[in-house]
Design a protein around this motif. Structure first.
Motif, short mmCIF file in Angstrom:
data_model
loop_
_atom_site.label_atom_id
_atom_site.label_comp_id
_atom_site.label_asym_id
_atom_site.label_seq_id
_atom_site.Cartn_x
_atom_site.Cartn_y
_atom_site.Cartn_z
N PRO A 318 -5.08 -2.40 -10.93
CA PRO A 318 -4.53 -1.17 -11.52
C PRO A 318 -4.95 0.10 -10.80
O PRO A 318 -4.17 1.06 -10.69
N PHE A 319 -6.19 0.13 -10.27
CA PHE A 319 -6.64 1.32 -9.54
C PHE A 319 -5.80 1.57 -8.30
O PHE A 319 -5.35 2.69 -8.04
N PHE A 320 -5.57 0.51 -7.51
CA PHE A 320 -4.76 0.65 -6.30
C PHE A 320 -3.29 0.88 -6.63
O PHE A 320 -2.58 1.57 -5.89
N MET A 321 -2.82 0.30 -7.75
CA MET A 321 -1.44 0.56 -8.17
C MET A 321 -1.26 2.03 -8.52
O MET A 321 -0.26 2.67 -8.15
N THR A 322 -2.24 2.60 -9.23
CA THR A 322 -2.18 4.02 -9.56
C THR A 322 -2.19 4.88 -8.31
O THR A 322 -1.44 5.87 -8.20
N ALA A 323 -3.04 4.52 -7.35
CA ALA A 323 -3.09 5.27 -6.09
C ALA A 323 -1.76 5.17 -5.35
O ALA A 323 -1.27 6.17 -4.79
N ALA A 324 -1.16 3.97 -5.34
CA ALA A 324 0.13 3.80 -4.66
C ALA A 324 1.22 4.63 -5.33
O ALA A 324 2.06 5.24 -4.66
N LEU A 325 1.22 4.66 -6.66
CA LEU A 325 2.19 5.48 -7.38
C LEU A 325 2.00 6.96 -7.08
O LEU A 325 2.98 7.69 -6.85
N TYR A 326 0.76 7.42 -7.08
CA TYR A 326 0.49 8.83 -6.83
C TYR A 326 0.93 9.23 -5.42
O TYR A 326 1.62 10.26 -5.23
N VAL A 327 0.54 8.42 -4.43
CA VAL A 327 0.93 8.73 -3.05
C VAL A 327 2.45 8.67 -2.90
O VAL A 327 3.06 9.51 -2.23
N GLY A 328 3.07 7.66 -3.52
CA GLY A 328 4.52 7.54 -3.43
C GLY A 328 5.24 8.73 -4.02
O GLY A 328 6.20 9.26 -3.43
N VAL A 329 4.79 9.20 -5.19
CA VAL A 329 5.43 10.35 -5.82
C VAL A 329 5.20 11.61 -4.99
O VAL A 329 6.11 12.45 -4.84
N CYS A 330 4.00 11.77 -4.41
CA CYS A 330 3.74 12.94 -3.57
C CYS A 330 4.61 12.95 -2.32
O CYS A 330 5.05 14.02 -1.86
N LEU A 331 4.88 11.78 -1.75
CA LEU A 331 5.64 11.71 -0.51
C LEU A 331 7.15 11.67 -0.73
O LEU A 331 7.91 12.27 0.04
N PHE A 332 7.60 10.97 -1.79
CA PHE A 332 9.03 10.71 -1.95
C PHE A 332 9.59 11.18 -3.28
O PHE A 332 10.73 10.88 -3.59
N GLY A 333 8.80 11.91 -4.06
CA GLY A 333 9.32 12.41 -5.33
C GLY A 333 9.38 11.30 -6.38
O GLY A 333 8.55 10.39 -6.42
N VAL A 334 10.42 11.37 -7.23
CA VAL A 334 10.55 10.41 -8.33
C VAL A 334 10.70 8.98 -7.80
O VAL A 334 10.17 8.02 -8.38
N TRP A 335 11.42 8.83 -6.69
CA TRP A 335 11.62 7.49 -6.14
C TRP A 335 10.31 6.87 -5.67
O TRP A 335 10.23 5.65 -5.45
N GLY A 336 9.27 7.67 -5.52
CA GLY A 336 7.99 7.13 -5.12
C GLY A 336 7.37 6.20 -6.15
O GLY A 336 6.46 5.43 -5.82
N ILE A 337 7.87 6.24 -7.41
CA ILE A 337 7.38 5.31 -8.42
C ILE A 337 7.63 3.88 -7.98
O ILE A 337 6.82 2.97 -8.24
N LEU A 338 8.76 3.65 -7.30
CA LEU A 338 9.06 2.31 -6.77
C LEU A 338 8.64 2.17 -5.31
O LEU A 338 8.12 1.13 -4.90
N MET A 339 8.86 3.22 -4.53
CA MET A 339 8.62 3.12 -3.09
C MET A 339 7.14 3.06 -2.76
O MET A 339 6.75 2.44 -1.77
N GLY A 340 6.28 3.70 -3.57
CA GLY A 340 4.85 3.66 -3.30
C GLY A 340 4.28 2.25 -3.35
O GLY A 340 3.75 1.75 -2.35
#
Length: 363
Positions: A318-340
């Motif tokens: 869960p920690f790395f999943m949260t980090a991936a979501l945060y980085v994805g949203v910062c880089l790609f906006g809303v689509w970063g929820i999936l793309m991260g």
């Protein structure tokens, strides 16, 4: 002749070598997601949808003995009709609720301002007493700050209004273009599916791409598919629950709760549980029970669907999943929820295949 020992970076600094490889893969994945994915995504989605529908088409052709044109055409017609009908119904309800919210916004604003004045007055009175300030000093400071904030926000909104409207129109046009390309590509694949498979298997990139694709199918695609299904299920649960308590924005708020539920640890309970407690303190026990049951159903649905659809294929804490979501949203906006998370899985898959190709033990 005796072989000379190798003194390359791989031998002298294996950790630095692996870090360089991982960094290079990460940069390549980011560049592909940023500049190339939107070019190929409609065709990838069309191929995946046809792969999903192919068992139905195969059943109609070989078990029901339908002709080829009827098996393909009938399956696609039913699929397009169901998808477009559902999407149009949901969009119509969302637009209706957004319009209703706009009509009732002045009432909500007055109620909010009344609560704001009441609670701010009590808080500022306590601050004046504790800090020894003149009566009304802290409230005047807060009021002046809020007035400046409203003026600045209004001016910025008026300046960006044209850009917002043009962005909405251009975004809608791009979305319709992508949908049209997907539909046309799916129709074209009806006769080219086997030819595409033959070309893919004869390609020189087939072995490496196939290994990565298999890994992604077990992890990345499983994640995207499962999260999409879970989001829709939780959206339905929340929307039905809010409709039962006669909330006029059931679909709109249900969509927001479903999106919020995609973030690890937070979940729908961060919204539904405080809402249920507030309803219970307001002696609206019917709404409190419905909201609490909705929270339990969301938790059960997520746990069951994640275990059934993904199992242990993700391998992300869960920690790395949260980090991936945060980085994805910062880089790609809303689509970063999936793309991260999908990008992290893709990077890991390519990196593991690289280590396997070079006969190195995975980390």
């Amino acid at each position: 002749m005796k072989e000379m020992p190798s003194y390359g970076l791989k031998v002298r600094h294996p950790l630095l070598y692996r870090f360089g490889v991982l960094t290079g893969i990460t940069i390549c994945v980011y560049l592909v997601f940023r500049y190339l994915l939107h070019l190929f995504l409609p065709f990838i989605l069309a191929y995946l949808l046809m792969r999903m529908l192919f068992p139905v088409i195969w059943f109609l052709r070989h078990h029901c003995h339908f002709p080829k044109w009827l098996a393909y055409g009938g399956t696609l017609t039913v699929f397009f009709g169901a998808v477009f009908g559902t999407v149009l119904a949901v969009i119509w309800q969302l637009l209706r609720q957004i319009r209703l919210f706009g009509q009732n916004f002045p009432v909500y604003r007055r109620e909010f301002m009344a609560l704001y004045v009441h609670h701010t007055g009590r808080l500022c009175g306590c601050l004046d007493t504790w800090l020894g300030l003149p009566a009304g000093k802290s409230r005047s400071c807060i009021s002046s700050w809020c007035d400046r904030l409203l003026v600045e926000s209004g001016s910025r909104l008026s300046e960006q209004a044209g850009n917002i409207v043009s962005g909405c129109f251009s975004g809608t046009a791009r979305l319709l273009t992508v949908v049209l390309i997907i539909v046309v590509s799916m129709i074209a694949l009806c006769g080219d599916m086997q030819a595409v498979h033959r070309i893919y298997r004869k390609s020189v990139f087939y072995p490496a791409v196939h290994r990565v694709a298999v890994t992604l199918k077990k992890s990345g695609l499983a994640f995207v598919k499962s999260q999409g299904i879970i989001l829709v299920v939780i959206w339905v649960i929340c929307s039905v629950s809010l409709a039962l308590i006669r909330n006029p924005y059931s679909i709109l708020i249900g969509c927001g709760i479903a999106v919020f539920d995609t973030f690890p640890v937070l979940g729908s309970g961060m919204i539904l549980v405080p809402w249920a407690v507030y309803a219970a303190f307001g002696q609206n026990y019917y709404a409190a029970v419905i909201l609490f049951i909705a929270f339990l159903l969301c938790v059960i649905a997520r746990d069951l669907l994640e275990a059934h659809l993904m199992g242990n294929h993700m391998g992300l804490l869960p920690f790395f999943m949260t980090a991936a979501l945060y980085v994805g949203v910062c880089l790609f906006g809303v689509w970063g929820i999936l793309m991260g998370p999908f990008g992290v899985i893709l990077i890991r898959s390519v990196y593991e295949q690289f280590l396997e190709k070079n006969n190195e033990p995975p980390e």
